[in-house]
Design a protein around this motif. Sequence first.
Motif, PDB file in Angstrom:
ATOM      1  N   TYR A  22     -42.417 -31.160  22.775  1.00  0.00           N
ATOM      2  CA  TYR A  22     -41.369 -31.516  21.822  1.00  0.00           C
ATOM      3  C   TYR A  22     -40.076 -31.932  22.528  1.00  0.00           C
ATOM      4  O   TYR A  22     -39.960 -31.813  23.753  1.00  0.00           O
ATOM      5  CB  TYR A  22     -41.123 -30.354  20.864  1.00  0.00           C
ATOM      6  N   GLU A  23     -39.129 -32.413  21.728  1.00  0.00           N
ATOM      7  CA  GLU A  23     -37.899 -32.974  22.281  1.00  0.00           C
ATOM      8  C   GLU A  23     -37.110 -31.984  23.115  1.00  0.00           C
ATOM      9  O   GLU A  23     -36.384 -32.372  24.037  1.00  0.00           O
ATOM     10  CB  GLU A  23     -37.024 -33.514  21.135  1.00  0.00           C
ATOM     11  N   ARG A  37     -50.965 -34.180  10.843  1.00  0.00           N
ATOM     12  CA  ARG A  37     -49.987 -35.196  11.233  1.00  0.00           C
ATOM     13  C   ARG A  37     -48.618 -34.580  11.443  1.00  0.00           C
ATOM     14  O   ARG A  37     -47.907 -34.915  12.397  1.00  0.00           O
ATOM     15  CB  ARG A  37     -49.935 -36.299  10.158  1.00  0.00           C
ATOM     16  N   GLY A  38     -48.240 -33.655  10.592  1.00  0.00           N
ATOM     17  CA  GLY A  38     -46.930 -33.035  10.720  1.00  0.00           C
ATOM     18  C   GLY A  38     -46.750 -32.224  11.988  1.00  0.00           C
ATOM     19  O   GLY A  38     -45.610 -31.907  12.353  1.00  0.00           O
ATOM     20  N   SER A  39     -47.857 -31.878  12.647  1.00  0.00           N
ATOM     21  CA  SER A  39     -47.755 -31.129  13.897  1.00  0.00           C
ATOM     22  C   SER A  39     -46.998 -31.914  14.956  1.00  0.00           C
ATOM     23  O   SER A  39     -46.471 -31.328  15.917  1.00  0.00           O
ATOM     24  CB  SER A  39     -49.151 -30.785  14.436  1.00  0.00           C
ATOM     25  N   ASP A  41     -44.328 -33.921  14.399  1.00  0.00           N
ATOM     26  CA  ASP A  41     -42.928 -34.186  14.069  1.00  0.00           C
ATOM     27  C   ASP A  41     -42.024 -33.648  15.178  1.00  0.00           C
ATOM     28  O   ASP A  41     -42.123 -32.482  15.565  1.00  0.00           O
ATOM     29  CB  ASP A  41     -42.553 -33.539  12.737  1.00  0.00           C
ATOM     30  N   GLY A  42     -41.159 -34.500  15.693  1.00  0.00           N
ATOM     31  CA  GLY A  42     -40.246 -34.087  16.762  1.00  0.00           C
ATOM     32  C   GLY A  42     -40.884 -34.048  18.134  1.00  0.00           C
ATOM     33  O   GLY A  42     -40.279 -33.530  19.084  1.00  0.00           O
ATOM     34  N   SER A  43     -42.089 -34.598  18.265  1.00  0.00           N
ATOM     35  CA  SER A  43     -42.779 -34.558  19.556  1.00  0.00           C
ATOM     36  C   SER A  43     -42.364 -35.726  20.447  1.00  0.00           C
ATOM     37  O   SER A  43     -41.788 -36.715  19.991  1.00  0.00           O
ATOM     38  CB  SER A  43     -44.295 -34.576  19.355  1.00  0.00           C
ATOM     39  N   THR A  67     -41.746 -48.007  14.465  1.00  0.00           N
ATOM     40  CA  THR A  67     -41.086 -46.722  14.690  1.00  0.00           C
ATOM     41  C   THR A  67     -39.566 -46.843  14.773  1.00  0.00           C
ATOM     42  O   THR A  67     -38.870 -45.843  14.726  1.00  0.00           O
ATOM     43  CB  THR A  67     -41.578 -46.087  15.998  1.00  0.00           C
ATOM     44  N   GLY A  93     -46.957 -45.425  11.724  1.00  0.00           N
ATOM     45  CA  GLY A  93     -46.433 -44.555  12.775  1.00  0.00           C
ATOM     46  C   GLY A  93     -47.228 -44.736  14.052  1.00  0.00           C
ATOM     47  O   GLY A  93     -48.438 -44.942  14.020  1.00  0.00           O
TER      48      GLY A  93
END
Length: 250
Positions: A22-23, A37-39, A41-43, A67, A93
Motif C-alpha cells: 500500500y501507499e 477488487r476493493g482489496s 484500494d490504495g495499493s 486511471t 481500472g
Amino acid sequence: MVTKRTSVRAGSQESATASIRYEDDSVRSVEFEQLRRGSFDGSVPWRQVRSAKGHKHHPGEYASATTRGLVVYESRLELARLLLADFDPQVVGILAQPCRLRARVGGRWRLHVPDFLLVLGDGNVRVVNVKPADRLLDPEIAEALAWPGDLVEGHGWQYEIWSGADPVLLANVRFLAAYRRAGVVPDEDIAQAWEVVQDGDPLTVAERRLAAGRPVEDVRPAVLALVWSGRLSVDLSRPIDGDSVLRRAA
C-alpha cells in the motif's frame, strides 16, 4: 498457444494468498479466496520499476487516461498491452504488479507477481501476464504462467497470457493515444466535432466540413479524440488515413 496447467493444491493447511503493498509501504496478505477488487484500494505496484543504461527491457511509466495517473511497465511489450487496455472501453481500472501470489503447486510453495490487473465495467476482473510468444515455448516459463491461471480462474476472475497483437492495430492505437488525455483538445472543439461529423463520413470529408475553410490540421485532433474515446470508430485493421470511414456510436 495452449499451456499445460499445473493445478494449485486445494485444501492445504496454508491456503493461497495475495500480498498487497500500500501507499504507506505496509504489506497485507489476503487469503486468495477472500480477495476482492476493493482489496487493492490504495495499493501500489509490488516492485519499484527502475531504468538503467543498457537495460534491455525499457521500463517506464505510462500516463493512463483510464486511471488519470501513471501506470508502470517493465518492457515495450507490456507498454503495448497497456495501450490496448487504456483504449478498451470495457476497462475501467488498471493496476500494474498488483500483488504477489503465493500458492502450493506440485508439492512446493511458489511465488508470482502478475503484470497487470484490469478492472472491467461489468464488475469482473482480468489478471494479465505479458510474455513474448517465443518465451512460452520454454516449458518452465509456460508452467510458471499456468498455475496462476488456475488460481485466478478458480476464483471466478479472468486470466490472460498476452504475447502481442496485430501490428497495424497497435500502430493505430499508438497514434490515437496522442489524443487520450483530457485537456489536450479543448472540450468545445470536441463538442463541435461531434455535432458536425456524420455517420459514414470518410475522415477527409468530415475534416473539410468541420474546418469550414480553415486548415484541416486545426480540426483533426478533435475528430481523433472522439475516435480514442469510442464515440466515433474506424476500422483499426488498416492504417488510419483520409479514407477511413467514421462511425458514430449508438
